[in-house]
Scaffold this active site. Structure first.
Site, short mmCIF file in Angstrom:
data_model
loop_
_atom_site.label_atom_id
_atom_site.label_comp_id
_atom_site.label_asym_id
_atom_site.label_seq_id
_atom_site.Cartn_x
_atom_site.Cartn_y
_atom_site.Cartn_z
N HIS A 56 1.12 -1.24 0.01
CA HIS A 56 0.12 0.02 0.13
C HIS A 56 0.85 1.28 -0.07
O HIS A 56 1.97 1.24 0.63
CB HIS A 56 -0.81 -0.08 1.39
CG HIS A 56 -1.75 -1.11 1.19
ND1 HIS A 56 -3.07 -0.72 1.78
CD2 HIS A 56 -2.20 -2.17 0.42
CE1 HIS A 56 -3.87 -1.95 1.84
NE2 HIS A 56 -3.44 -2.62 0.81
N GLU A 58 0.80 3.78 1.79
CA GLU A 58 1.44 4.28 3.30
C GLU A 58 2.53 3.56 3.56
O GLU A 58 3.47 3.97 4.08
CB GLU A 58 0.23 4.12 4.26
CG GLU A 58 -1.08 4.99 3.88
CD GLU A 58 -2.18 4.37 2.96
OE1 GLU A 58 -3.36 4.62 3.34
OE2 GLU A 58 -1.83 3.65 2.20
N CYS A 86 -6.21 2.09 5.83
CA CYS A 86 -6.88 0.95 6.22
C CYS A 86 -6.30 0.38 7.36
O CYS A 86 -5.38 1.21 8.16
CB CYS A 86 -6.81 -0.41 5.18
SG CYS A 86 -4.90 -1.05 5.13
#
Length: 162
Positions: A56, A58, A86
């Site tokens: 992801h 992030e 998430c």
């Protein structure tokens, strides 16, 4: 005049990263991490590209920022992301001790920063809480995600007709 220190400016940079993901057929989420009003990390989703469920935006940006700072603690850093993190990413953000998380649009089904179904970033029982600012360039972020998923559904319908 453009304020190069504003949340809108840095979110615009995160949106540029999301565009890179979009062009690579990845879910268009982009991130920048800022320390002392300077971008120290940039990333976009690369789950499909790397064949890695943890790739992801992030997670990739946190690793870059840790390398740039020379420490896993990012206590004086702010993370700008186009979509609410998430639970996996929110957990990593807490562990890295990110000072502030600024996100574009909420994720009602899977968000973990207060805009969705849980707020891990401000969970009082954890060792760290991040300040959260939501809906910075939210419409732009939402539009990019909606466009991506509409195109993906259209491709699925078209390939199903063969």
């Amino acid at each position: 005049m453009i304020d190069l220190k504003s949340d809108q400016f840095f979110m615009g940079e995160a949106l540029r990263q999301a565009q890179h993901a979009y062009l690579a057929n990845e879910v268009p989420v982009g991130v920048v991490i800022v320390q002392n009003e300077r971008i120290i990390a940039r990333a976009h989703n690369q789950v499909e590209t790397l064949k890695d469920a943890t790739a992801h935006a992030e997670m990739l940006a946190l690793t870059q920022a840790e390398s740039a700072v020379g420490d896993w603690r990012l206590t004086d850093c702010d993370l700008y992301v186009t979509k609410e993190p998430c639970p996996m990413c929110a957990g990593a953000i807490v562990h890295c001790r990110i000072r502030r998380v600024i996100f574009g649009c909420s994720d009602e089904k899977g968000g973990a920063a207060g805009g969705g179904f849980i707020n891990l970033l401000q969970q009082s029982t954890l060792n760290h809480q991040s300040e959260v600012t939501a809906e910075v360039l939210g419409e732009e972020s939402r539009h990019l995600l909606r466009t991506f998923f509409a195109e993906a559904r259209a491709k699925t319908r078209t390939s199903g007709d063969n």
